[in-house]
Design a protein around this motif. Structure first.
Motif, PDB file in Angstrom:
ATOM      1  N   GLU A 240      44.614  41.172  45.268  1.00 20.70           N
ATOM      2  CA  GLU A 240      43.125  41.280  45.154  1.00 20.70           C
ATOM      3  C   GLU A 240      42.569  42.403  44.094  1.00 20.70           C
ATOM      4  O   GLU A 240      41.589  42.200  43.326  1.00 20.70           O
TER       5      GLU A 240
ATOM      6  N   PHE B  28      41.444  40.633  41.175  1.00 23.70           N
ATOM      7  CA  PHE B  28      40.216  39.803  41.099  1.00 23.70           C
ATOM      8  C   PHE B  28      38.953  40.411  41.072  1.00 23.70           C
ATOM      9  O   PHE B  28      39.163  41.499  41.915  1.00 23.70           O
TER      10      PHE B  28
ATOM     11  N   LYS C  38      37.410  38.492  45.240  1.00 23.97           N
ATOM     12  CA  LYS C  38      38.702  38.669  46.001  1.00 23.97           C
ATOM     13  C   LYS C  38      38.745  37.384  46.727  1.00 23.97           C
ATOM     14  O   LYS C  38      39.793  37.189  47.317  1.00 23.97           O
TER      15      LYS C  38
ATOM     16  N   TRP D 195      42.205  38.801  35.838  1.00 24.06           N
ATOM     17  CA  TRP D 195      42.879  37.303  35.871  1.00 24.06           C
ATOM     18  C   TRP D 195      41.786  36.436  35.512  1.00 24.06           C
ATOM     19  O   TRP D 195      41.538  35.356  36.168  1.00 24.06           O
TER      20      TRP D 195
ATOM     21  N   GLU E   9      40.079  33.114  37.549  1.00 19.99           N
ATOM     22  CA  GLU E   9      38.857  33.075  38.073  1.00 19.99           C
ATOM     23  C   GLU E   9      37.745  32.205  37.142  1.00 19.99           C
ATOM     24  O   GLU E   9      36.861  31.646  37.645  1.00 19.99           O
TER      25      GLU E   9
END
Length: 282
Positions: free
Chosen positions: A168, A171, A174, A264, A268
């Motif tokens: 997480e 990100f 999440k 990332w 995403e």
């Protein structure tokens, strides 16, 4: 496309997954597509599935190679410090083993550091360069400590909640972290010898070891390849002030900022990630 699973992303893509001998290191490699060579390099504690959502789209324009770095994923984990020169040497060795003379290189986080070092010291092997959230250009001790501690905690205790927290971290959204991604990380972290392997990777978060490889204009300025800096609005490892440092050091660089994403963007913000690669590399 709605993400179902990593296999779902690759289900209709002709690809080959195999292990390649790179100087005695059994190295896990996935290749797909045809065209100019593009090699994607993952980050600390990662594995080639970091790019699962991008392989199909990039394979329409490039011969894509993704791999597990030495000491990572399901590649071999010889007991030695995985400093940037070692990781870069492994990349060059993989190119040699695959018969790739020159390639576009795109690296995320630690992978960005590796491909930048490769472009500085092996310029004849690199066409264009993408540095995707390369992380902590300013070499801040607190960022090093956070990266070291969160990674080591997950490897020492690869339980679902601990590993989920580590994933997480990558990100902004999440809720996009899937059970499958967490389970893959758990499988890697539970490999025999992986505690030693991650210890060998995290030497780069030691300020003394890092000194010899730290981001610095003395070597970054040697990079002749046209370079794209791919930043995001919510990268936990470094802000736009650090992107500006690189822009000042690199002879030929431009910046693209992806909104509403963390460390990332390749996961995403898939469409934007693919489009900026196509536009810059073609």
């Amino acid at each position: 496309m709605t993400h179902i699973s990593i296999w779902g992303e690759l289900a209709d893509v002709d690809h080959e997954l195999r292990h390649v001998d790179v100087g005695g290191v059994r190295t896990r490699v996935l290749r797909a597509g045809s065209g100019p060579d593009l090699i994607l390099v993952h980050g600390t504690g990662g594995h080639l599935e970091a790019y699962a959502r991008d392989i199909a789209g990039l394979a329409e324009s490039f011969r894509v190679t993704v791999y597990d770095m030495i000491g990572h994923g399901w590649s071999d984990t010889p007991d030695r410090p995985y400093t940037i020169d070692v990781l870069s040497g492994h990349l060059i060795g993989l190119m040699d083993a695959l018969g790739v003379e020159r390639a576009h290189l795109s690296g995320e986080s630690l992978g960005g550091w590796v491909v930048a070092w490769t472009a500085a010291f092996h310029p004849e092997r690199v066409d264009k360069l993408v540095l995707n959230t390369p992380g902590n250009i300013a070499n801040k001790p607190e960022v090093m400590a956070r990266m070291r501690d969160s990674t080591m905690a997950a490897v020492l205790d690869p339980s679902e909640p601990t590993v989920r927290r580590r994933v997480e971290f990558l990100f902004h959204h999440k809720e996009m972290v899937t059970d499958e991604l967490v389970a893959l990380r758990q499988a890697v972290y539970r490999r025999p010898g992986f505690v030693q392997a991650i210890t060998n990777t995290l030497v780069l978060q030691d300020p003394e070891v890092r000194k010899a490889f730290a981001w610095d204009p003395s070597w970054v300025g040697k990079i002749s390849a046209p370079t794209l800096l791919l930043w995001t609005e919510h990268d936990p490892t470094g802000g736009l002030d650090e992107a500006q440092m690189l822009l000042d050091w690199l002879p030929d660089a431009r910046l693209h900022v992806i909104a509403d994403a963390g460390h990332w963007p390749q996961w995403e913000k898939v469409e934007e990630y693919l489009q900026i690669h196509r536009d810059f590399l073609s």
